[in-house]
Design a protein around this motif. Structure first.
Motif, PDB file in Angstrom:
ATOM      1  N   PHE A 115     -25.404  55.033  55.884  1.00  0.00           N
ATOM      2  CA  PHE A 115     -24.415  54.958  56.629  1.00  0.00           C
ATOM      3  C   PHE A 115     -23.474  55.674  57.547  1.00  0.00           C
ATOM      4  CE2 PHE A 115     -22.906  54.807  52.498  1.00  0.00           C
ATOM      5  CZ  PHE A 115     -21.684  55.634  52.507  1.00  0.00           C
ATOM      6  N   ALA A 116     -23.029  55.385  58.685  1.00  0.00           N
ATOM      7  CA  ALA A 116     -22.094  56.508  59.156  1.00  0.00           C
ATOM      8  C   ALA A 116     -20.830  55.954  59.529  1.00  0.00           C
ATOM      9  CB  ALA A 116     -22.663  56.795  60.695  1.00  0.00           C
ATOM     10  N   ILE A 117     -19.719  56.647  59.198  1.00  0.00           N
ATOM     11  CA  ILE A 117     -18.214  56.161  59.557  1.00  0.00           C
ATOM     12  C   ILE A 117     -17.417  57.234  60.669  1.00  0.00           C
ATOM     13  CG2 ILE A 117     -16.063  55.989  58.522  1.00  0.00           C
ATOM     14  CD1 ILE A 117     -17.405  55.543  55.620  1.00  0.00           C
ATOM     15  N   VAL A 118     -17.235  56.423  61.512  1.00  0.00           N
ATOM     16  CA  VAL A 118     -16.460  56.952  62.758  1.00  0.00           C
ATOM     17  C   VAL A 118     -14.880  56.536  62.872  1.00  0.00           C
ATOM     18  CG1 VAL A 118     -16.385  57.356  65.155  1.00  0.00           C
ATOM     19  CG2 VAL A 118     -18.413  57.271  63.952  1.00  0.00           C
ATOM     20  N   LYS A 119     -13.895  57.372  62.569  1.00  0.00           N
ATOM     21  CA  LYS A 119     -12.483  57.079  62.575  1.00  0.00           C
ATOM     22  C   LYS A 119     -11.993  57.839  63.703  1.00  0.00           C
ATOM     23  CE  LYS A 119     -10.304  56.306  58.879  1.00  0.00           C
ATOM     24  NZ  LYS A 119      -9.630  56.135  57.700  1.00  0.00           N
ATOM     25  N   LEU A 120     -10.661  57.078  64.508  1.00  0.00           N
ATOM     26  CA  LEU A 120     -10.010  57.775  65.407  1.00  0.00           C
ATOM     27  C   LEU A 120      -8.843  57.842  64.492  1.00  0.00           C
ATOM     28  CD1 LEU A 120     -10.982  55.739  68.442  1.00  0.00           C
ATOM     29  CD2 LEU A 120     -12.220  57.708  67.403  1.00  0.00           C
ATOM     30  N   ILE A 121      -8.259  59.210  64.619  1.00  0.00           N
ATOM     31  CA  ILE A 121      -6.979  59.636  63.780  1.00  0.00           C
ATOM     32  C   ILE A 121      -6.076  60.290  64.712  1.00  0.00           C
ATOM     33  CG2 ILE A 121      -8.076  59.423  61.594  1.00  0.00           C
ATOM     34  CD1 ILE A 121      -8.147  62.603  61.618  1.00  0.00           C
ATOM     35  N   ASN A 122      -4.833  60.647  64.251  1.00  0.00           N
ATOM     36  CA  ASN A 122      -3.812  61.261  65.103  1.00  0.00           C
ATOM     37  C   ASN A 122      -4.171  62.690  65.322  1.00  0.00           C
ATOM     38  OD1 ASN A 122      -1.580  59.326  65.827  1.00  0.00           O
ATOM     39  ND2 ASN A 122      -1.366  59.298  63.622  1.00  0.00           N
ATOM     40  N   GLN A 123      -3.915  63.173  66.541  1.00  0.00           N
ATOM     41  CA  GLN A 123      -4.140  64.691  66.641  1.00  0.00           C
ATOM     42  C   GLN A 123      -3.436  65.534  65.795  1.00  0.00           C
ATOM     43  OE1 GLN A 123      -6.195  66.195  68.592  1.00  0.00           O
ATOM     44  NE2 GLN A 123      -6.477  65.000  70.638  1.00  0.00           N
TER      45      GLN A 123
ATOM     46  N   SER B  46      -3.055  56.808  74.886  1.00  0.00           N
ATOM     47  CA  SER B  46      -2.984  57.629  73.744  1.00  0.00           C
ATOM     48  C   SER B  46      -3.990  58.520  73.419  1.00  0.00           C
ATOM     49  CB  SER B  46      -2.951  56.545  72.391  1.00  0.00           C
ATOM     50  OG  SER B  46      -4.146  56.019  72.305  1.00  0.00           O
ATOM     51  N   GLN B  47      -3.937  59.452  72.723  1.00  0.00           N
ATOM     52  CA  GLN B  47      -4.677  60.506  72.274  1.00  0.00           C
ATOM     53  C   GLN B  47      -5.059  60.571  70.801  1.00  0.00           C
ATOM     54  OE1 GLN B  47      -6.286  62.695  74.795  1.00  0.00           O
ATOM     55  NE2 GLN B  47      -4.983  61.344  76.124  1.00  0.00           N
ATOM     56  N   TYR B  48      -6.481  60.875  70.468  1.00  0.00           N
ATOM     57  CA  TYR B  48      -6.816  60.771  69.126  1.00  0.00           C
ATOM     58  C   TYR B  48      -7.861  62.065  68.787  1.00  0.00           C
ATOM     59  CZ  TYR B  48     -10.550  58.079  71.720  1.00  0.00           C
ATOM     60  OH  TYR B  48     -11.325  57.702  72.460  1.00  0.00           O
ATOM     61  N   LYS B  49      -8.157  61.881  67.707  1.00  0.00           N
ATOM     62  CA  LYS B  49      -9.260  62.992  67.308  1.00  0.00           C
ATOM     63  C   LYS B  49     -10.306  62.283  66.412  1.00  0.00           C
ATOM     64  CE  LYS B  49     -10.003  66.739  63.843  1.00  0.00           C
ATOM     65  NZ  LYS B  49      -9.477  67.689  62.896  1.00  0.00           N
ATOM     66  N   ILE B  50     -11.421  62.648  66.746  1.00  0.00           N
ATOM     67  CA  ILE B  50     -12.469  61.853  66.137  1.00  0.00           C
ATOM     68  C   ILE B  50     -12.825  62.524  64.750  1.00  0.00           C
ATOM     69  CG2 ILE B  50     -15.064  61.135  66.200  1.00  0.00           C
ATOM     70  CD1 ILE B  50     -14.581  60.844  69.277  1.00  0.00           C
ATOM     71  N   GLU B  51     -12.774  61.657  63.475  1.00  0.00           N
ATOM     72  CA  GLU B  51     -13.408  62.016  62.405  1.00  0.00           C
ATOM     73  C   GLU B  51     -14.546  61.330  61.646  1.00  0.00           C
ATOM     74  OE1 GLU B  51     -10.849  63.330  58.546  1.00  0.00           O
ATOM     75  OE2 GLU B  51     -10.742  61.092  58.958  1.00  0.00           O
ATOM     76  N   ALA B  52     -15.591  61.936  61.569  1.00  0.00           N
ATOM     77  CA  ALA B  52     -16.594  61.086  61.267  1.00  0.00           C
ATOM     78  C   ALA B  52     -17.617  61.834  60.008  1.00  0.00           C
ATOM     79  CB  ALA B  52     -17.631  61.050  62.448  1.00  0.00           C
ATOM     80  N   GLY B  53     -18.271  61.114  59.563  1.00  0.00           N
ATOM     81  CA  GLY B  53     -19.000  61.588  58.496  1.00  0.00           C
ATOM     82  C   GLY B  53     -20.235  60.613  58.190  1.00  0.00           C
ATOM     83  N   THR B  54     -21.265  60.893  57.319  1.00  0.00           N
ATOM     84  CA  THR B  54     -22.338  59.990  56.951  1.00  0.00           C
ATOM     85  C   THR B  54     -22.581  59.960  55.624  1.00  0.00           C
ATOM     86  OG1 THR B  54     -24.092  61.956  57.025  1.00  0.00           O
ATOM     87  CG2 THR B  54     -23.620  60.526  58.918  1.00  0.00           C
ATOM     88  N   GLY B  55     -23.282  59.093  54.870  1.00  0.00           N
ATOM     89  CA  GLY B  55     -23.521  58.860  53.647  1.00  0.00           C
ATOM     90  C   GLY B  55     -24.693  58.106  53.384  1.00  0.00           C
ATOM     91  N   GLN B  56     -25.478  58.483  52.147  1.00  0.00           N
ATOM     92  CA  GLN B  56     -26.815  58.254  52.054  1.00  0.00           C
ATOM     93  C   GLN B  56     -27.173  58.327  50.614  1.00  0.00           C
ATOM     94  OE1 GLN B  56     -30.091  60.235  54.228  1.00  0.00           O
ATOM     95  NE2 GLN B  56     -30.973  58.455  54.659  1.00  0.00           N
ATOM     96  N   HIS B  57     -28.007  57.219  50.018  1.00  0.00           N
ATOM     97  CA  HIS B  57     -28.334  57.112  48.691  1.00  0.00           C
ATOM     98  C   HIS B  57     -29.884  56.643  48.674  1.00  0.00           C
ATOM     99  CE1 HIS B  57     -28.777  56.793  44.369  1.00  0.00           C
ATOM    100  NE2 HIS B  57     -27.731  57.476  44.374  1.00  0.00           N
ATOM    101  N   ILE B  58     -30.568  57.116  47.884  1.00  0.00           N
ATOM    102  CA  ILE B  58     -32.144  56.553  47.872  1.00  0.00           C
ATOM    103  C   ILE B  58     -32.167  55.111  47.175  1.00  0.00           C
ATOM    104  CG2 ILE B  58     -32.764  57.527  45.715  1.00  0.00           C
ATOM    105  CD1 ILE B  58     -35.446  58.082  46.889  1.00  0.00           C
ATOM    106  N   GLY B  59     -31.064  54.718  46.448  1.00  0.00           N
ATOM    107  CA  GLY B  59     -31.070  53.403  45.691  1.00  0.00           C
ATOM    108  C   GLY B  59     -32.037  53.632  44.489  1.00  0.00           C
ATOM    109  N   ASP B  60     -32.885  52.523  44.373  1.00  0.00           N
ATOM    110  CA  ASP B  60     -33.845  52.394  43.364  1.00  0.00           C
ATOM    111  C   ASP B  60     -35.419  52.329  43.817  1.00  0.00           C
ATOM    112  OD1 ASP B  60     -32.095  52.078  40.849  1.00  0.00           O
ATOM    113  OD2 ASP B  60     -31.457  50.205  41.965  1.00  0.00           O
ATOM    114  N   ARG B  61     -35.135  53.042  45.183  1.00  0.00           N
ATOM    115  CA  ARG B  61     -36.669  53.061  45.744  1.00  0.00           C
ATOM    116  C   ARG B  61     -37.354  54.342  45.306  1.00  0.00           C
ATOM    117  NH1 ARG B  61     -36.825  48.714  49.242  1.00  0.00           N
ATOM    118  NH2 ARG B  61     -35.849  46.949  48.195  1.00  0.00           N
ATOM    119  N   GLN B  62     -38.708  54.361  45.650  1.00  0.00           N
ATOM    120  CA  GLN B  62     -39.326  55.790  45.192  1.00  0.00           C
ATOM    121  C   GLN B  62     -39.140  56.516  46.511  1.00  0.00           C
ATOM    122  OE1 GLN B  62     -43.237  54.630  44.495  1.00  0.00           O
ATOM    123  NE2 GLN B  62     -42.886  54.037  42.462  1.00  0.00           N
ATOM    124  N   GLU B  63     -38.744  56.052  47.589  1.00  0.00           N
ATOM    125  CA  GLU B  63     -38.646  56.964  49.021  1.00  0.00           C
ATOM    126  C   GLU B  63     -37.354  56.505  49.751  1.00  0.00           C
ATOM    127  OE1 GLU B  63     -41.570  58.022  52.692  1.00  0.00           O
ATOM    128  OE2 GLU B  63     -41.999  56.586  51.541  1.00  0.00           O
TER     129      GLU B  63
END
Length: 266
Positions: A242-250, A2-19
């Motif tokens: 975090f990073a999310i990597v998904k394999l989706i339909n072409q 099967s063939q697929y396309k890679i769909e990816a993205g990242t997310g980030q938040h400092i939370g309640d920390r100073q850095e």
């Protein structure tokens, strides 16, 4: 296959920390078409020290992936990243009088429809098949050792008073870090991966994470997971990365042209 396309993205938040001491990145291999890498690092070590350590993990990952060619060994690549980053982080500790450390988790997808990953510490990789949880990495932590020895139950690990103690990190002056590998073959549409620091996974169970990733695009899932992590962690939320990597339909090719009858040139 099967063939697929890679769909990816990242997310980030400092939370309640100073850095923000976490780092995340997605890379393509300039000399190896069809290969991609996702890497997440959780830095520790006081003000700026942890951030420098995590940054070094990402920088080393990019440098060595830029030198990767088809036919090279992916597991050897990941082990070299860990060892080189560890060495540089230790040198940083000597020159800066800090004690920086970092976790490491990375995923490589290949044109042969194979996923290969590695980790050190408690930053995790989750693998999902559609909305179903497949597997996850096992933390290199003191409480995970207690679970393995039958001294505490898995559900007790998150709230254990020593849950933040790691037994394997990059940058340690007392022990050489070790690496744990994972692999999954025959990738197909619907498979997905989540790489994340403990500032995310601490607030979710496996089913929640798989449902969030399966039902949304990486960007939508990122917004949802950060919002929920902030709600559940406030006012003591950790850095969340975090990073999310998904394999989706072409995508279906859409015809953007019209065919007209060719007139005779004679």
């Amino acid at each position: 296959m099967s063939q697929y396309k890679i769909e990816a993205g990242t997310g980030q938040h400092i939370g309640d920390r100073q850095e923000q001491q976490d780092r995340v990145a997605l890379f393509a291999a300039p000399h190896a078409p069809g290969y991609m890498m996702a890497v997440v690092a959780d830095g520790m070590g006081g003000k700026s020290g942890g951030a420098l350590a995590a940054e070094q993990v990402v920088r080393t990952s990019k440098q060595l992936f830029d030198e990767f060619y088809p036919g090279n060994n992916v597991q050897a690549l990941l082990e070299n990243i860990l060892n080189e980053a560890h060495t540089v982080i230790k040198l940083t500790a000597v020159s800066s009088e800090k004690e920086p450390h970092s976790t490491f988790v990375a995923l490589v997808l290949t044109p042969q429809h194979e996923a290969i990953w590695a980790h050190a510490g408690d930053s995790r990789l989750y693998r999902f098949t559609g909305p179903n949880f497949g597997e996850k990495t096992r933390d290199h932590s003191y409480v995970e050792k207690l679970v393995d020895e039958g001294k505490i139950l898995p559900e007790e690990a998150k709230t254990h008073k020593l849950s933040n103690i790691l037994v394997n990190v990059l940058g340690s002056t007392n022990a050489t870090p070790y690496i744990t590998f994972g692999k999954h073959k025959n990738l197909k549409v619907g498979d997905s991966f989540l790489l994340c620091t403990d500032g995310l996974w601490h607030y979710f169970d496996d089913a929640e994470l798989s449902a969030a990733v399966a039902a949304n695009t990486p960007r939508q899932a990122s917004e949802l997971l950060i919002r929920k992590a902030r709600d559940r962690g406030n006012p003591r939320g950790d850095n969340c990365t975090f990073a999310i990597v998904k394999l989706i339909n072409q995508p279906t090719e859409v015809k953007t042209y019209t065919v007209q009858k060719i007139r005779s040139a004679i």
